[in-house]
Design a protein around this motif. Sequence first.
Motif, mmCIF file in Angstrom:
data_model
loop_
_atom_site.group_PDB
_atom_site.id
_atom_site.type_symbol
_atom_site.label_atom_id
_atom_site.label_comp_id
_atom_site.label_asym_id
_atom_site.label_seq_id
_atom_site.Cartn_x
_atom_site.Cartn_y
_atom_site.Cartn_z
ATOM 1 N N ALA A 1 -9.379 4.331 43.754
ATOM 2 C CA ALA A 1 -8.576 5.261 42.945
ATOM 3 C C ALA A 1 -7.443 4.453 42.309
ATOM 4 O O ALA A 1 -7.700 3.463 41.646
ATOM 5 C CB ALA A 1 -8.059 6.400 43.814
ATOM 6 N N ALA A 2 -6.162 4.907 42.509
ATOM 7 C CA ALA A 2 -5.058 4.104 41.981
ATOM 8 C C ALA A 2 -5.066 2.726 42.652
ATOM 9 O O ALA A 2 -4.818 1.702 42.011
ATOM 10 C CB ALA A 2 -3.732 4.827 42.228
ATOM 11 N N GLU A 3 -5.350 2.720 43.953
ATOM 12 C CA GLU A 3 -5.540 1.460 44.671
ATOM 13 C C GLU A 3 -7.029 1.170 44.672
ATOM 14 O O GLU A 3 -7.836 2.039 44.991
ATOM 15 C CB GLU A 3 -5.039 1.593 46.114
ATOM 16 C CG GLU A 3 -3.547 1.889 46.245
ATOM 17 C CD GLU A 3 -2.704 0.687 45.865
ATOM 18 O OE1 GLU A 3 -3.065 -0.435 46.273
ATOM 19 O OE2 GLU A 3 -1.698 0.867 45.146
ATOM 20 N N GLY A 4 -7.401 -0.020 44.330
ATOM 21 C CA GLY A 4 -8.811 -0.363 44.323
ATOM 22 C C GLY A 4 -8.988 -1.755 43.764
ATOM 23 O O GLY A 4 -8.018 -2.508 43.647
ATOM 24 N N ALA A 5 -10.218 -2.086 43.427
ATOM 25 C CA ALA A 5 -10.490 -3.424 42.898
ATOM 26 C C ALA A 5 -11.786 -3.376 42.094
ATOM 27 O O ALA A 5 -12.573 -2.430 42.225
ATOM 28 C CB ALA A 5 -10.619 -4.413 44.052
ATOM 29 N N PHE A 6 -11.976 -4.381 41.250
ATOM 30 C CA PHE A 6 -13.241 -4.486 40.520
ATOM 31 C C PHE A 6 -14.309 -5.069 41.442
ATOM 32 O O PHE A 6 -14.030 -5.979 42.216
ATOM 33 C CB PHE A 6 -13.070 -5.373 39.283
ATOM 34 C CG PHE A 6 -12.358 -4.683 38.149
ATOM 35 C CD1 PHE A 6 -13.057 -3.820 37.312
ATOM 36 C CD2 PHE A 6 -11.001 -4.873 37.938
ATOM 37 C CE1 PHE A 6 -12.406 -3.163 36.275
ATOM 38 C CE2 PHE A 6 -10.341 -4.219 36.907
ATOM 39 C CZ PHE A 6 -11.047 -3.368 36.070
#
Lengths: 239, 107
Positions: free
Chosen positions: A14-19
């Motif tokens: 979500a707002a925190e995450g990674a590719f």
Amino acid sequence: MGKDMLSVEIWRGAAEGAFRRYEVPARQSQTVLDVVTWVQRELDPGLAYRFACRVGMCGSCAMMVNGRPRWTCRSHVDRVAEAGRLEIAPLRNLPVIKDLACDMSGFFDKWDRAEGRFHPTANRENDVAAIDPATPARAAANAGIECINCGICHAACDVVAWNADYLGPAALNRAWTLMMDTRDGAGRERLRAVSGDAGCHACHSHQSCMTYCPNALNPTAAIAGLKRMTVKAALKGEL
Amino acid sequence: MAVWLFILQRGSALVMAPLVLIHIGVMVVAVRNGLSSEEILGRTQGSVFWAAFYGLFVLAAAVHGGIGLRAALAESPLPRPAAGALGLVFALLALWLGGRAVAALVA
């Protein structure tokens, strides 16, 4: 990476995450939406994304592709990939629910705040309104009414990025088309609604909305029209 | 209020544009003709025209700059009221410093 494979990075979280990186077979006439669908069906069934019509009519598959907002269903990979590489992220300027799916409610709330509702001046007892398509007002309305609420312009707009309250190009374009609609009776209320600190006067005319609108609309011109109308109304004491 | 700030900023720009062109034109003529600063001051001191000309310019610049700064700061991480306050402080400062410069030219 061979020519027959694409290197695709997709936002997960979500707002925190990674590719997360995926290798996807390159196909002829492949769209970015085809790529996302292939990843979900073949590699990662937990990937969340939205789509419906697949033909550029519904506006639900908009995402950031290599940093630019696009309808993924109408974006061919061979036109938007850079050296066989794709980076696919959720639309900018909207809260992410999960992966590539954004919460659009704030975007639609702005349509409401911009008085984007039609206020009829007639009812079923009246004759059908005769609208001359050649009048300047109707021509201006027609130029802006093909918006399908995809959120591309909202994602492209730097003013929205700097001021989250800013009504944004789509809501203001809607307000403008209603101001140009001779059947609508809430002009004064609408001009008030778009004259706040986060209204039409906050636009810097960067024209990113116009640059990226897949329907070739020009919300910057619509906002300029609202600026002119609000100035005239204020000088006449009608705001 | 946004619409009135918009009107004031566009209006002050309209006022400033011809004043800047006239100022530059006069400066070019004065320098080409080799006027000394004493000769220039001799023409401006006591002149109601030049007092009004540069007074209007200072007023327009203070209004224009103050509103523009407020708009730029409103898009920064600063709280919104701080942007308005800083814009006002800038406008008052420009008015005071500009007013002193005009007074030195014409008083």
